[in-house]
Structure formats: C-alpha cells, structure tokens
Design an enzyme around this catalytic site. Sequence first.
Site, PDB file in Angstrom:
ATOM      1  N   LYS A  84       0.864  -1.190   0.000  1.00 17.72           N
ATOM      2  CA  LYS A  84       0.000   0.000   0.000  1.00 17.72           C
ATOM      3  C   LYS A  84       0.890   1.226   0.000  1.00 17.72           C
ATOM      4  CE  LYS A  84      -4.414   0.062   2.419  1.00 17.72           C
ATOM      5  NZ  LYS A  84      -4.970   0.170   3.776  1.00 17.72           N
TER       6      LYS A  84
HETATM    7  C1  E4P Z   1      -8.439   0.990   3.749  1.00 17.88           C
HETATM    8  O1  E4P Z   1      -7.638   0.284   3.156  1.00 17.88           O
HETATM    9  C2  E4P Z   1      -8.112   1.647   5.031  1.00 17.88           C
HETATM   10  O2  E4P Z   1      -7.410   0.766   5.859  1.00 17.88           O
HETATM   11  C3  E4P Z   1      -9.312   2.062   5.863  1.00 17.88           C
HETATM   12  O3  E4P Z   1     -10.513   1.691   5.289  1.00 17.88           O
HETATM   13  C4  E4P Z   1      -9.223   3.445   6.433  1.00 17.88           C
HETATM   14  O4  E4P Z   1     -10.439   3.826   6.968  1.00 17.88           O
HETATM   15  P1  E4P Z   1     -10.668   4.857   8.157  1.00 17.88           P
HETATM   16  O5  E4P Z   1     -11.247   6.085   7.576  1.00 17.88           O
HETATM   17  O6  E4P Z   1     -11.666   4.145   9.053  1.00 17.88           O
HETATM   18  O7  E4P Z   1      -9.344   5.096   8.843  1.00 17.88           O
END
Ligand code: E4P
Length: 221
Positions: A84
């Site tokens: 990522k």
């Molecule tokens: C996606 O890959 C992220 O890990 C995640 O959905 C982030 O979401 P949040 O807004 O709850 O931090």
Amino acid sequence: MELFIDSADLEEVRQAAALGVISGCTTNPKLAAAAEPGSMRRRVREILACIDGPVSVEVVAESVEGMLAEAAEYAAWDPRVVVKIPMSMEGLRAVHVLERDRDVRVNVTCMMNSSQAALAMMAGASYVSLFIGRITDLGNDADAAIAETARFIEHGRFKARIIAGSMRSVGDIQRSFLAGAHIVTAPYRFLPAMVHHPRTVETIDEFKAAWDEARQRGGLE
Ligand code: E4P
C-alpha cells in the site's frame, strides 16, 4: 464483487475468514498500532494462512527510496502481499517503479477523489483505494468518486480494481458496491451487523416454536 476485511487483528481476520465471505485483507499503520503488539511480518503471515487472497501492507516512509525499501521488504514476505502506497508525488514515483520494474503489486491508498485514482492507475496501480467515509466527512459525493473511477478504468483500459474503504456503516458497503466498487474493505464489526435482521430472528423463532409445538403434540418425529 468481493469483500475484504479491514483489520490487522488476527482474531478478527480468523472470525471473518470462517464465514467464507472474505477474499482479502487490508491493513494500515493505524490498524497495526491498534492490534496486539508484535512482529508485523509474523502477523501478516498468520493472516495469509487464514485467507486465500491478497493482504495489503502500507509503507510509512515518505521518500521514494524509503518507500521502495519498505516495499521490497514486504513483498519478500509472500507473493500475496500487496504494498500500500499513500497518494503523493513521491508515492506515484514509487508505484511506477514497483509495478513496472519490480513486479510488485501496489494498492494506492488514502484517495479522496477520482482524479487521484486516475493518476494512480496511469502510474500502474493494481488497486486504487477510495476512502468513502472520509470523502463523505468532507461533504463530497463518495458514490460519484467510485462511479467516475469505474468509468476511467473503462476508458483507459486500466487493470486497476477499485477498493472502497473507510466504511462507516452497512449502508456505505451497500452503496459502494452499487456505485461500482469491485471490492469493499470493511471492519469486522459490520459483518454481524449485515447478517442480523430482527425480522429474520423473529421468523426463525416462529418456525422453531411451530416445530416444537407439533413435536409436543406428537405430530412430528
Ligand atoms: C483501507 O484500506 C483503510 O485501511 C481504511 O478503510 C481506512 O479507513 P478509516 O477512515 O476508518 O481510517
């Protein structure tokens, strides 16, 4: 249409995997920090043992060189590890090198609109992550961001798959799929919430009561 679990908690991943509805996992540094302390490498290996699909692991470095070094380490853990990379100028440069020269699959993350997703796909990303809850927090239209990205994929013939993340409700999951997300990544707590419906429970209880009553009357064996 696939569902991933958005968690770095092994027990949650195990519970979700046992339902047979999860085909991948996404983690991020905040989720990793919230989970049991310990080696991320071991945790990712344990998660990989529970599910058949990809597991995304996010870099924290901010320089291109730093991102490439972290990516090389994560990618060496397992071929199903997807790196990522947060959206940024440096991030795009790293995506390009990883996908084109190093045969590493990349999930470009923390994206809030379809323009960012378009650039990530041009750089060669395999996955583009749109953060639905955070887009909505800003008063913007998350469904439109997904639908526009889906149109870009068609026009540009990109290989990327859209991951809708940052889920805040069961409704977000439903809407994201309907808007055209290939994958929704959701925290574990939304799985029981999707399963549960009071009318379903009531119906099951009604059927069971009828069965029990018939048995007591001797009408069923
Ligand atoms: C996606 O890959 C992220 O890990 C995640 O959905 C982030 O979401 P949040 O807004 O709850 O931090």
